[in-house]
Motif scaffolding. Sequence first.
Motif, PDB file in Angstrom:
ATOM      1  N   ASP A 196       0.766  -1.264   0.032  1.00  0.00           N
ATOM      2  CA  ASP A 196      -0.035   0.042   0.107  1.00  0.00           C
ATOM      3  C   ASP A 196       0.903   1.452  -0.063  1.00  0.00           C
ATOM      4  O   ASP A 196       1.974   1.018   0.593  1.00  0.00           O
ATOM      5  N   ASP A 197       0.418   2.500  -0.277  1.00  0.00           N
ATOM      6  CA  ASP A 197       0.988   3.625  -0.556  1.00  0.00           C
ATOM      7  C   ASP A 197       2.383   3.469  -1.217  1.00  0.00           C
ATOM      8  O   ASP A 197       3.366   4.124  -0.664  1.00  0.00           O
ATOM      9  N   ASP A 205       0.576   5.089  -4.793  1.00  0.00           N
ATOM     10  CA  ASP A 205      -0.074   6.161  -3.971  1.00  0.00           C
ATOM     11  C   ASP A 205      -0.536   7.407  -4.710  1.00  0.00           C
ATOM     12  O   ASP A 205      -0.018   7.767  -5.681  1.00  0.00           O
ATOM     13  N   GLU A 217      -4.260   4.406  -6.841  1.00  0.00           N
ATOM     14  CA  GLU A 217      -5.314   4.947  -5.902  1.00  0.00           C
ATOM     15  C   GLU A 217      -5.485   6.508  -6.009  1.00  0.00           C
ATOM     16  O   GLU A 217      -4.692   7.149  -6.649  1.00  0.00           O
TER      17      GLU A 217
END
Length: 277
Positions: free
Chosen positions: A179-180, A202, A236
């Motif tokens: 994630d990120d 991210d 995202e």
Amino acid sequence: SKDISGNKYTLYNSKMNELSNEKIIIENDIRRGIEEREFELYYQPKINIKNEGIMGLEALIRWNHPLRGSVSPDEFIPIAEETGLIDSLGKWILNEAIYQQEKWINMGYKFGAISINLSPKQFKNKDIKTEILLLLSKSKLESKYIEFEITETAAIESEEYTLDLMTELTELGIKFAIDDFGTGYSSLSYLINLPFDTIKIDKSFIDNISKGSRGIEIVKGIIAMANSLKMNVIAEGVETKEQLDILRELECDMVQGYYYNPPIPADKIEKIYGIKK
Ligand code: C2E
Ligand code: CA
Ligand code: CA
Ligand code: CA
């Protein structure tokens, strides 16, 4: 002088007390909220950029607070982590997400895997593995329907432990997304050593991908790298048509963002994406 420093000390001290009092209040409030069932999972679709079909859902927690209204996870997840309450909250999240996913599968919906966020403290708790295995065996849910999203910070403190845990769960068919991606300082070494299936670029990078920008080159590079590593890649925080078009050109696999949907309650997911196949 003595007086002034004494004063300062007192001030500092009362400020500290205020802060920790506030923390205790919030801590008790979270505990109460769990008992009173004030937490809810929302779901945000992951969209296949080629055919715009739904590929999966990310579970994102919401707190419907009786006095404060909707409280952002950015406000209470860090406190839950600091106070250790993340263990019971995390348990609730795991239970709820798996229960919901099992329900959807039994109803014939094809929403893909559910992605569950695991925060660093939660990930490092040695009970987490037992918890996951227990839930899986109780629910009879196929593990391919579950994915975990973890940030690099989760892996940072004990890479060996992280590798063991990830390897064991991966062997069971559970997938992991980083994630990120790009915001930490050692993202690249994690790609070598840990069995991640998916890179989540991210939002801060997606915010800066207008035509001719330097940002677009960075994102291009991440996607190229993911592709040559045979990893999936998702962007995202996609908010505009322009971003979507650029990401399509760059051959990004999936997108997630307000352009399609914000996180929404389970029944809304069914209404919008629930054409049974
Ligand atoms: P995250 O995992 O990076 O989640 C993405 C955040 O971006 C979510 O915020 C989501 O609502 C938001 N978002 C999605 N699309 C867009 C967009 O197009 N524009 C903008 N501006 N934002 C977008 P949210 O739901 O407030 O969650 C914030 C963070 O709180 C998450 O960041 C995650 O770190 C944490 N969190 C949320 N739910 C959970 C959970 O169930 N467990 C754990 N451990 N952490 C969670
Ligand atoms: Ca996430
Ligand atoms: Ca993220
Ligand atoms: Ca984040």
